[in-house]
Design an enzyme around this catalytic site. Sequence first.
Site, short mmCIF file in Angstrom:
data_model
loop_
_atom_site.label_atom_id
_atom_site.label_comp_id
_atom_site.label_asym_id
_atom_site.label_seq_id
_atom_site.Cartn_x
_atom_site.Cartn_y
_atom_site.Cartn_z
CG HIS A 24 -2.02 -0.99 1.15
ND1 HIS A 24 -3.35 -0.66 0.98
CD2 HIS A 24 -1.98 -2.34 1.20
CE1 HIS A 24 -4.07 -1.76 0.96
NE2 HIS A 24 -3.26 -2.80 1.09
CG ASP A 121 -5.05 2.46 1.25
OD1 ASP A 121 -4.04 2.06 0.65
OD2 ASP A 121 -5.98 1.71 1.61
#
Length: 456
Positions: A24, A121
Amino acid sequence: MSNLRLLQTTTPHIALIPSAGIGHLIPYLRLAETLALEKCIVTIITPKPTVSFAESNLISRFLSTHPDMKQLEFQILPPSQSNSTTNDPFFLQYDAVNRSAHLLGPLLSSVSPPLSAIVSDLLVSTSLVSIVADLNLPNYILATTSARFLSLMVYLPTLLAEPNTKFGGDSDSVTVPGLASIPQSSIPPPFANPNHLFTELIRSNSRMIPQAKGVLVNTFDLFEPETLSALNSGSVLTSLPPFIPIGPLVPYESEDCLSLIWLDEQPEGSVVYVAFGSRTTMSKDQIRELGEGLEKSGYRFFWVIKGSIVDKDDKGDIGEVVGKLYAERNKNKAMMIKEWVNQEKVLAHPAIGGFVNHCGWNSVTEAALHGIPMLAWPLHGDQRVNAEVVEKAGLGIWERGWGWNGEKLVKAEEIGKKVKEIMSNAKGNIADKNDEEEIGAVLGKSYMGRNKKKAM
Ligand code: UDP
Ligand code: UDP
């Protein structure tokens, strides 16, 4: 002042908010460099502390090679030590970041010059909705998985709300409108439990996707044409923002600590690269079978071995993991390493002819970028859905019978056979197949197009 006018009259200032884990983080660093090259001011907001050394090392190395980049550390609440549904340290950290996201408000409003937009995110979406509304800022999501898995996440709240949905049940597949159906065997096992932390995090945050200004996806049209069109035509859900393919994200400039001298000495396309990402380990027995399988294949190999899920716990040398005799026997035809390698540089090396990997989406896009054929060995999470994409695009092969990590012991014989199959398709041979439109070759063109201003 409207955001549009702000963008026209001042240099745009973009805040990037990744979640936890290398998978991520890396796409955000790649996007950061791309935006900076487009003359944006970029502030990266990094959760602190990180789970792994790899994350903190990567952040500090990135900042030292990109002195114009701004960074703000975001002190997160302590992760729970465990949860009744999982003790995976990365899942617990996603949860901690998600629970701390309300603290981002003061941080975001304090930056100077004032922000023009936020890219965040998916896993912090819920908390950000009210913050970005208060700050009157557009919020984009940068998705770190395939468009196909992203569609499943988008549709997950609807699926879970339907009384007839059964994950891991008797039906053969799961239907997401507009998409080729997804076999039950590709659905991540935690989805079968609506209370699993992973399921809950995705369900709650996916509900907020319609509130985002857009979703940037690390994929490209040729790779996932039907899925992107299903998302953008309203087939999956009617209320979605645009899904914009911006991949494969281009690796950023970095200083390299690892020497590739061994690879320099190997013939073109002769080495199989074996790596399963930043947070996946196999059982001792499976590592032994894999090692024997690589030997049986007869090919040279470059194998990155992880001894533990979190690098901080990784002790002992290669000999202790694969056995001293094995390491000695293979020292001339193999490179085995237990440290962080710059994977993208390895994949770019002409000696690499094939890639055995877990189908973490960053690994897939890196292999696609360099046109390296893959032997997909998906082990967790989104990886089987990603492997479907790889297979469909003609970028690799996948032996479905190998199952999820730990489900069965895949024997050396089978592994050796599959490695031979993928390596017989290696780079040198692919280059001869001019009439087949290899995705790597097609990609090469768009990659060159996108980089023509910054590269010769
Ligand atoms: N990676 C790397 N060196 C390593 C391990 C991983 O450069 O030793 C990079 C890899 O190139 C990819 C990312 O870390 O960009 C891992 O992301 P991916 O989605 O492939 O898998 P995950 O680690 O999330 O399972
Ligand atoms: N795991 C991983 N990468 C992922 C997802 C999971 O390495 O993307 C590992 C993690 O260590 C976890 C194990 O796989 O403990 C099992 O994952 P699963 O998704 O089945 O969830 P859990 O066992 O935590 O319920």
